[in-house]
Structures are given as C-alpha cells and as structure tokens.
Scaffold this active site. Structure first.
Site, PDB file in Angstrom:
ATOM      1  N   MET A 160       1.202   7.256  13.981  1.00  0.00           N
ATOM      2  CA  MET A 160       0.108   7.981  13.351  1.00  0.00           C
ATOM      3  C   MET A 160      -0.417   9.006  14.358  1.00  0.00           C
ATOM      4  SD  MET A 160      -1.540   4.664  11.428  1.00  0.00           S
ATOM      5  CE  MET A 160      -1.239   3.537  12.809  1.00  0.00           C
ATOM      6  N   LYS A 179      -5.002   1.029  -3.033  1.00  0.00           N
ATOM      7  CA  LYS A 179      -6.027   1.715  -3.806  1.00  0.00           C
ATOM      8  C   LYS A 179      -6.252   0.927  -5.096  1.00  0.00           C
ATOM      9  CE  LYS A 179      -6.067   6.307  -3.613  1.00  0.00           C
ATOM     10  NZ  LYS A 179      -5.740   7.721  -3.893  1.00  0.00           N
ATOM     11  N   ASP A 231       0.878  -1.176   0.000  1.00  0.00           N
ATOM     12  CA  ASP A 231       0.000   0.000   0.000  1.00  0.00           C
ATOM     13  C   ASP A 231       0.909   1.218   0.000  1.00  0.00           C
ATOM     14  OD1 ASP A 231       0.933   0.116   2.645  1.00  0.00           O
ATOM     15  OD2 ASP A 231      -0.768  -1.057   3.354  1.00  0.00           O
TER      16      ASP A 231
END
Lengths: 265, 265
Positions: free
Chosen positions: A188, A73, A52
């Site tokens: 994150m 995607k 990814d």
C-alpha cells in the site's frame, strides 16, 4: 500450555457443537491463476466466502454469487467494521458452515489474519490458515525484481505504507530499515510515498538508490514505474500511479533493467 | 534503456531462433496443494522440469519421470553447479523447449532466481517469473504465527541463516534487524541458530523474546518447536530439530499459544 490443557479445551469445543470451520485463505496478488490449488478447492467447497475488495475483481468474479458475502462494504455503503467480520465468522462456523475468509495476498501479512485467528480461538471456533502468494514479493518478482540477491541484498523487509512516518508514534523504524542495507518493500505504498522516501533520506539512504512501483501486480493492467529514492515521488505523480501498488526500494530494483527485454507476462 | 533499444534487442532474439521459454516457478513450502494453479499448469504443460531437492518429495513425485531433470545432484553424486543449471536452461530454451525451472518456495527469495533471470536475459532467452508461496511466511502462518500484527510487529524481515554471523564480512546486519523491532524470519535457520541468536542478544534484544522453529512447514511431518531467544538453541538441540526449518523471532511467535488449540491442519 500443556497437552492436557489442550485436550480439555478441545472437548469443551465439541460440547459447544461447533462443527463449522473457518479457513483463513490468502488469494495472492490478483491473478486467479496465482491462487493455490488449496485456496481454489476450499472456495469451491465452501458454504460461504467472506471477502472484501482486496482479492481483486478477477478473483471475486470466480466465486459463485450465491455464496459470496462482501464484508468490505455493506448495503448502506459504509465500511463493515472488523468487529462485524469477526462476529459473522463465529456465527457462521457455529451454525456448522464451512467458511472461507478470503484475503488479498497472504492472510498473515498485514491482513489482520492474526487478529481474526485470535478472535476465533477465543470463541472456540476451529480454523485453518492457507498461506497465499504475498503481493509484497510477487509484485517485485513479476516486474523482474528479485527481493534478495547475493550481490545486492541479504535481507528483505516488508512494511505497510498506511502509517504516517511523520507521526511521532510511528511504529515503523525507517532508520533501522535503512540500516539493514537490504531490500525494503512497502505494501500500500502510494499514499505516503513522499513521507517515507523523505524518512529514508533522513536516515542516510543514498538518493540514487533505485525504486520501483508495481501497480496492480499480476492483474491485466499491471504497470511498473521506476525512479530513485530522490525522484520516485515526482515520477509517480507524473505517471498518475494509483493504489494498489507495491514499492520496492533497493539495488535489486535496478536488476529490472538487465532483464526486462526478455521478461514475458 | 529506451523503448527503441528494447525493440532492437527483441529482433535480435528472434533472429537467434529462440522459441523456447523458461518459466522460473516457485513451488511453495512443500504441500502439493500449495502450488499455484499456474505452477501446476506449467509443470503439466512443460517439456522439461529442472529441479533440485528443495521443492520436497511430495511435489517432485507429481512430476512425470519422463520430463524431470534433477539438477541438484548428478549421476556421480556430486552437486550440480549453478553454471551447469544456467547453461542447461539456455540450451533447452534454444532448442525450442517449454522449460520449467522449479524452485522451492518463491524463486526470487533466496532462490538465486535473480541470477538465473539475468543469465537468461544475457543470452537472449525469454523467461517468465511465477511467484510462489514463500516458506518464510507460510512456515510461521501454518504454525499459527502472523508475520505482522497491529499490536506486535509493524514489519517483517527475511534473511537466510546460511551465512555465518560471526564472520566480519557478514552481509546481514543483525544490529539493524534487531532495531527494526519487527518480526525476523530466518530461512534455513537451523545450522547457525546459536550464532545468530547470540548476535541478536549482543544487539540488545531481550532474551525473553519468543522464538519458534517450524520444521518441514506444510509437509506431512511438520513440527513446531518453541522457546525464546535465550533458550531456543538448547530446545532445538534437545528436540533434534533438523533442516529444512524456518525460525521466527519476535512477539508474534507468542501468538501461537493463544490460538493453537483451535488451529487445524
């Protein structure tokens, strides 16, 4: 589970004619030179590399186009589901392919590698795990911040900032993390920065505790932004810090000031 | 610290004629293929590689004898002090050498890398940090155990087992670690296994929580021994588990049973 069970299942797997194997490979924080030798070799030898966006563009560019499959995607632009990735891994392995599932950082640290491994095993597919350099520790290190320190931190805890700490059902216990008195690293860590710094203040953490945000660790445009538990949200806002970034909370974050003049990239 | 301070000090460093640089490099858990490409290149390009026993024999053998310096043990057999290592790094860099300080796992995770970096900076020596694959996460991963898991663990905390948890002044708060409900990884986790499993029981941790000991992770004779918080000390004793080993405590340790039949080395 006994040894004889294991033997029986291994035979069943042979009968299913599954000669392919899936390598769950960590790509490290983003710098292609922070790939392990094993990761590099397996990428080069693979028939197919499923990835990814998380490994980062500098690494993805090194994979020959002919064997890349972006499962982050699909053609239409919508995100590929985890279910699709799981099924695709099984399908490729069953057709005899050497498959690399390339994941940012380490595959087993907030990477859903554990779920992919379980799915592969349930479907009788052989797999290997190739650990990578996790951004959770490399981010701080590259900024001159040791995750642990004899004087400042006897433990380091890693969590993800994707969860909302204001939700009642939040699985992260910020009270307990604050009580460890060790370093806390949030992967994150940008989006929910106001919420979890607030949760730590409410857990009794001193507002003066140093915090550093390491943006795009190890990549050409790496940047470090520093503040305290009290100020970091304002600083990050002013400096336009954007994902991906790792947050380091604890006295160790102050060590950066002692060494940064001599820290080279 | 302002930018102008940084400039001034950088000039002073030039005047000191310090053209050498020290690379604080992590060697990973022991498999030479789990070195990063950068670690491999820097070792190959270095004038001198200072190391101790922790990188493991398989990696140490790959360093040409002519540039190895074992600072883990000196001629007479006694252990080299950290003070000696610090001074030697400064001396070599000041004489213009490209120096690699090779450390087991990651240099900034219980590796005293932070102290070495601070010493180098205090003495005006340029340094770089090259993160490595930490045994704390690679050990579990190679045993099929994800450090985190959406269903089982929202955090992973890493501590060292070298401290005695029965000492009053122990810096590790086992109560807080147990309260995180996340995975706990203990580096150098063999010697004090009875003490810290007891500390976790007293902190209210269920005796049935799975525990795995990963011995010599990634090395040819890697071995995994499994039990629970209640049983692992007996199991480790019966199986003669010896250092180096990493202990993984938490529900994730049970994931190994789901996948081990299909986990290849």
């Amino acid at each position: 589970m006994t040894d004889s069970d294991a033997e029986t299942t291994a035979e069943a797997s042979d009968e299913a004619d599954s000669n392919g194997v899936v390598h769950l490979v960590g790509s490290g924080p983003g710098d292609p030179e922070l790939l392990t030798l094993k990761a590099r070799r397996l990428i080069d030898e693979a028939d197919v590399v499923l990835h990814d966006k998380l490994p980062g563009p500098e690494i993805i560019e090194t994979i020959p186009d002919g064997k890349r499959e972006d499962v982050g995607k699909r053609a239409g632009g919508e995100r590929t589901s985890q279910a699709y990735t799981n099924e695709r891994l099984v399908e490729l392995a069953r057709s005899g392919k050497q498959v690399v599932r390339l994941k940012g950082g380490d595959p087993f640290v907030f990477g859903r590698g554990g779920e992919e491994a379980a799915y592969l095993a349930e479907h009788g597919v052989d797999f290997r795990v190739v650990p990578g350099v996790t951004s959770a520790l490399a981010g701080p290190a590259l900024a001159g911040i040791p995750a642990t320190h004899r004087e400042h931190a006897s433990s380091v805890s890693v969590v993800t900032g994707h969860e909302d700490p204001t939700k009642d059902e939040s699985a992260v216990d910020w009270d307990a993390l604050a009580a460890t008195q060790g370093t806390i690293v949030v992967l994150m860590g940008v989006g929910k920065l106001p919420e979890y710094t607030q949760a730590l203040r409410e857990a009794g953490m001193d507002g003066e505790v140093p915090v550093a945000l390491v943006e795009r660790a190890s990549r050409p445009d790496e940047r470090v932004v520093a503040g305290t538990v009290e100020t970091i949200t304002r600083v990050a806002d002013r400096e336009n810090v954007e994902p991906p970034a790792v947050t380091v909370i604890g006295d160790v974050a102050g060590e950066r000031d002692r060494v940064r003049e001599f820290l080279r990239r």
